[in-house]
Design an enzyme around this catalytic site. Structure first.
Site, PDB file in Angstrom:
ATOM      1  N   SER A 117       0.848  -1.199   0.000  1.00  0.00           N
ATOM      2  CA  SER A 117       0.000   0.000   0.000  1.00  0.00           C
ATOM      3  C   SER A 117       0.883   1.248   0.000  1.00  0.00           C
ATOM      4  O   SER A 117       2.105   1.154   0.192  1.00  0.00           O
ATOM      5  CB  SER A 117      -0.868  -0.033   1.281  1.00  0.00           C
ATOM      6  OG  SER A 117      -1.685   1.100   1.385  1.00  0.00           O
ATOM      7  N   ASP A 127       4.268  -7.526   3.217  1.00  0.00           N
ATOM      8  CA  ASP A 127       3.216  -6.778   3.905  1.00  0.00           C
ATOM      9  C   ASP A 127       2.448  -7.772   4.773  1.00  0.00           C
ATOM     10  O   ASP A 127       2.443  -8.978   4.493  1.00  0.00           O
ATOM     11  CB  ASP A 127       2.273  -6.118   2.885  1.00  0.00           C
ATOM     12  CG  ASP A 127       1.493  -4.955   3.489  1.00  0.00           C
ATOM     13  OD1 ASP A 127       1.777  -3.798   3.130  1.00  0.00           O
ATOM     14  OD2 ASP A 127       0.601  -5.197   4.336  1.00  0.00           O
ATOM     15  N   ASP A 146       4.512 -10.167   9.075  1.00  0.00           N
ATOM     16  CA  ASP A 146       4.141  -9.255  10.165  1.00  0.00           C
ATOM     17  C   ASP A 146       5.451  -8.826  10.826  1.00  0.00           C
ATOM     18  O   ASP A 146       6.133  -9.636  11.450  1.00  0.00           O
ATOM     19  CB  ASP A 146       3.243  -9.995  11.160  1.00  0.00           C
ATOM     20  CG  ASP A 146       2.887  -9.135  12.364  1.00  0.00           C
ATOM     21  OD1 ASP A 146       3.468  -8.045  12.546  1.00  0.00           O
ATOM     22  OD2 ASP A 146       2.026  -9.583  13.155  1.00  0.00           O
ATOM     23  N   ASN A 193       9.267   0.122   6.401  1.00  0.00           N
ATOM     24  CA  ASN A 193       8.229   1.123   6.127  1.00  0.00           C
ATOM     25  C   ASN A 193       6.873   0.774   6.737  1.00  0.00           C
ATOM     26  O   ASN A 193       6.028   1.653   6.900  1.00  0.00           O
ATOM     27  CB  ASN A 193       8.132   1.254   4.586  1.00  0.00           C
ATOM     28  CG  ASN A 193       6.834   1.847   4.123  1.00  0.00           C
ATOM     29  OD1 ASN A 193       6.668   3.059   4.153  1.00  0.00           O
ATOM     30  ND2 ASN A 193       5.888   1.009   3.688  1.00  0.00           N
ATOM     31  N   TYR A 204       2.364   7.022  18.651  1.00  0.00           N
ATOM     32  CA  TYR A 204       2.937   7.039  17.290  1.00  0.00           C
ATOM     33  C   TYR A 204       4.191   7.921  17.253  1.00  0.00           C
ATOM     34  O   TYR A 204       5.249   7.500  16.764  1.00  0.00           O
ATOM     35  CB  TYR A 204       1.863   7.574  16.322  1.00  0.00           C
ATOM     36  CG  TYR A 204       2.287   7.648  14.874  1.00  0.00           C
ATOM     37  CD1 TYR A 204       2.199   6.549  14.026  1.00  0.00           C
ATOM     38  CD2 TYR A 204       2.750   8.844  14.332  1.00  0.00           C
ATOM     39  CE1 TYR A 204       2.571   6.632  12.698  1.00  0.00           C
ATOM     40  CE2 TYR A 204       3.123   8.933  12.999  1.00  0.00           C
ATOM     41  CZ  TYR A 204       3.027   7.819  12.190  1.00  0.00           C
ATOM     42  OH  TYR A 204       3.401   7.913  10.867  1.00  0.00           O
ATOM     43  N   LYS A 226       8.012   6.761  16.555  1.00  0.00           N
ATOM     44  CA  LYS A 226       8.745   7.311  15.401  1.00  0.00           C
ATOM     45  C   LYS A 226      10.018   8.044  15.854  1.00  0.00           C
ATOM     46  O   LYS A 226      11.019   8.057  15.123  1.00  0.00           O
ATOM     47  CB  LYS A 226       7.836   8.243  14.596  1.00  0.00           C
ATOM     48  CG  LYS A 226       6.700   7.513  13.866  1.00  0.00           C
ATOM     49  CD  LYS A 226       7.235   6.489  12.874  1.00  0.00           C
ATOM     50  CE  LYS A 226       6.204   6.077  11.840  1.00  0.00           C
ATOM     51  NZ  LYS A 226       6.729   5.014  10.945  1.00  0.00           N
TER      52      LYS A 226
HETATM   53  P1  NAP Z   1      -0.419   2.598   4.364  1.00  0.00           P
HETATM   54  O1  NAP Z   1      -0.850   2.952   2.988  1.00  0.00           O
HETATM   55  O2  NAP Z   1      -1.458   2.237   5.372  1.00  0.00           O
HETATM   56  O3  NAP Z   1       0.668   1.427   4.255  1.00  0.00           O
HETATM   57  C1  NAP Z   1       1.180   0.775   5.387  1.00  0.00           C
HETATM   58  C2  NAP Z   1       1.223  -0.717   5.104  1.00  0.00           C
HETATM   59  O4  NAP Z   1       1.823  -1.381   6.243  1.00  0.00           O
HETATM   60  C3  NAP Z   1      -0.185  -1.328   4.943  1.00  0.00           C
HETATM   61  O5  NAP Z   1      -0.231  -2.196   3.836  1.00  0.00           O
HETATM   62  C4  NAP Z   1      -0.369  -2.078   6.249  1.00  0.00           C
HETATM   63  O6  NAP Z   1      -1.256  -3.165   6.163  1.00  0.00           O
HETATM   64  C5  NAP Z   1       1.047  -2.531   6.518  1.00  0.00           C
HETATM   65  N1  NAP Z   1       1.233  -3.009   7.889  1.00  0.00           N
HETATM   66  C6  NAP Z   1       0.562  -2.634   9.011  1.00  0.00           C
HETATM   67  N2  NAP Z   1       0.989  -3.341  10.066  1.00  0.00           N
HETATM   68  C7  NAP Z   1       1.940  -4.194   9.608  1.00  0.00           C
HETATM   69  C8  NAP Z   1       2.742  -5.181  10.222  1.00  0.00           C
HETATM   70  N3  NAP Z   1       2.634  -5.468  11.536  1.00  0.00           N
HETATM   71  N4  NAP Z   1       3.624  -5.861   9.451  1.00  0.00           N
HETATM   72  C9  NAP Z   1       3.733  -5.608   8.129  1.00  0.00           C
HETATM   73  N5  NAP Z   1       2.973  -4.702   7.483  1.00  0.00           N
HETATM   74  C10 NAP Z   1       2.093  -3.996   8.218  1.00  0.00           C
HETATM   75  O7  NAP Z   1       0.385   3.792   5.024  1.00  0.00           O
HETATM   76  P2  NAP Z   1       1.545   4.771   4.469  1.00  0.00           P
HETATM   77  O8  NAP Z   1       1.051   6.133   4.686  1.00  0.00           O
HETATM   78  O9  NAP Z   1       2.032   4.331   3.166  1.00  0.00           O
HETATM   79  O10 NAP Z   1       2.653   4.520   5.598  1.00  0.00           O
HETATM   80  C11 NAP Z   1       3.935   3.957   5.350  1.00  0.00           C
HETATM   81  C12 NAP Z   1       4.867   4.400   6.465  1.00  0.00           C
HETATM   82  O11 NAP Z   1       5.018   5.825   6.406  1.00  0.00           O
HETATM   83  C13 NAP Z   1       4.374   4.097   7.874  1.00  0.00           C
HETATM   84  O12 NAP Z   1       5.462   3.706   8.691  1.00  0.00           O
HETATM   85  C14 NAP Z   1       3.831   5.422   8.344  1.00  0.00           C
HETATM   86  O13 NAP Z   1       3.818   5.541   9.748  1.00  0.00           O
HETATM   87  C15 NAP Z   1       4.824   6.365   7.693  1.00  0.00           C
HETATM   88  N6  NAP Z   1       4.345   7.748   7.582  1.00  0.00           N
HETATM   89  C16 NAP Z   1       3.260   8.028   6.822  1.00  0.00           C
HETATM   90  C17 NAP Z   1       2.823   9.352   6.747  1.00  0.00           C
HETATM   91  C18 NAP Z   1       1.630   9.743   5.926  1.00  0.00           C
HETATM   92  O14 NAP Z   1       1.222  10.927   6.007  1.00  0.00           O
HETATM   93  N7  NAP Z   1       1.033   8.857   5.129  1.00  0.00           N
HETATM   94  C19 NAP Z   1       3.508  10.349   7.443  1.00  0.00           C
HETATM   95  C20 NAP Z   1       4.631  10.009   8.207  1.00  0.00           C
HETATM   96  C21 NAP Z   1       5.038   8.692   8.255  1.00  0.00           C
HETATM   97  P3  NAP Z   1      -2.802  -2.920   6.611  1.00  0.00           P
HETATM   98  O15 NAP Z   1      -3.354  -1.906   5.666  1.00  0.00           O
HETATM   99  O16 NAP Z   1      -3.401  -4.268   6.465  1.00  0.00           O
HETATM  100  O17 NAP Z   1      -2.736  -2.410   8.026  1.00  0.00           O
END
Ligand code: NAP
Length: 250
Positions: A16, A37, A63, A90, A155, A159
């Protein structure tokens, strides 16, 4: 430019958002991708996109909070695609809850996925990178680690822990040929952010000097730079594509 041509990258949370975009951009640069994932269907969809770009892909359900699962996956990846050169840790969750309502389980789960997950991945891939004398460890912190955020104490703390782990590992590995860096995304338009109410997203957008959300590719290109041959003198850095969000007056 050597870039990431011929490298093998292991990405968590690649089914994702930012992880998927990074898999695509790394593949465009000539890398093969281990697409992992917790959601296997999402990982398989990303792997399909990678193979359509002409690179090898292996989709695995992993996981990251489970050290043994991460170790099993890195071993399988090594056998099927070759030694892992690039790790992009990630995977993440964005659960929001006020500190007063936060249970111990909420706190522990956040740390298990983010900080422990990153530790598990670093630990699993490091021995082979040390043997090779080359590697790129890239973690995912967040702008929130440095700005804070309402309903996000667990969170932001996790982080911030990732930022500390990254800089400490960079120090320890400074003369090993392995660089260790983090991205600290600002607010990026992914399913994680879209799970928040539309009003929250609108209000967040108003706080960004560029007045727009980032796109997953904005982070992907930063990661691909950190993963590249050319970034060999970059280590212990926390790169924050955030639309200017650290600036106060604009
Ligand atoms: P996302 O689209 O929700 O992608 C995160 C992916 O990680 C999802 O496929 C999720 O699966 C998977 N995941 C959750 N728990 C997991 C686990 N225990 N083991 C393996 N995979 C797991 O979110 P994103 O925005 O791309 O986020 C990616 C990273 O960027 C994260 O670390 C997030 O904290 C960081 N980040 C994002 C933002 C933002 O604004 N988007 C800002 C700062 C940092 P499920 O959907 O099934 O849970």
């Amino acid at each position: 430019m050597a870039g990431v041509e011929g490298r093998v990258a292991f990405i968590t949370g690649a089914g994702s958002g930012i992880g998927r975009a990074t898999a695509r951009v790394l593949a465009q640069g000539g890398a093969d991708i281990v697409v992992t994932d917790i959601n296997l269907a999402g990982a398989e969809e990303t792997a399909q996109a990678v193979t359509e770009l002409g690179r090898k892909a292996l989709a695995l359900r992993v996981d990251v909070s489970d050290l043994r699962a991460v170790e099993t996956a890195t071993a399988q990846a090594g056998q099927e695609l070759g030694a892992i050169d690039i790790l992009f840790s990630n995977a993440g969750i964005g659960t929001q809850v006020a500190f007063a309502d936060m249970t111990e389980e909420d706190w522990d789960h956040m740390f298990d996925v983010h900080l422990n997950g990153t530790y598990h991945c670093f630990r699993a891939v490091l021995p082979e990178m040390k043997t090779a004398g080359w590697g790129r460890l890239i973690s995912t912190s967040s702008m929130g680690a440095f700005t804070g955020g309402v309903r996000l104490a667990h969170y932001c703390a996790a982080k911030a822990g990732i930022a500390g782990l990254t800089v400490a590992m960079a120090s320890e590995l400074a003369r090993s040929g392995i660089t260790v860096n983090a991205v600290a995304p600002g607010v990026i338009d992914t399913p994680m952010v879209r799970q928040s109410p539309e009003r929250w997203v609108k209000n967040m957008t108003k706080t960004i000097p560029m007045r727009k959300l980032g796109q997953p590719e904005d982070i992907a290109h930063a990661v691909v730079y950190l993963a590249s041959e050319e970034a060999g003198f970059m280590t212990g850095q926390i790169l924050s594509p955030n639309g200017g969000s650290y600036m106060k007056w604009c």
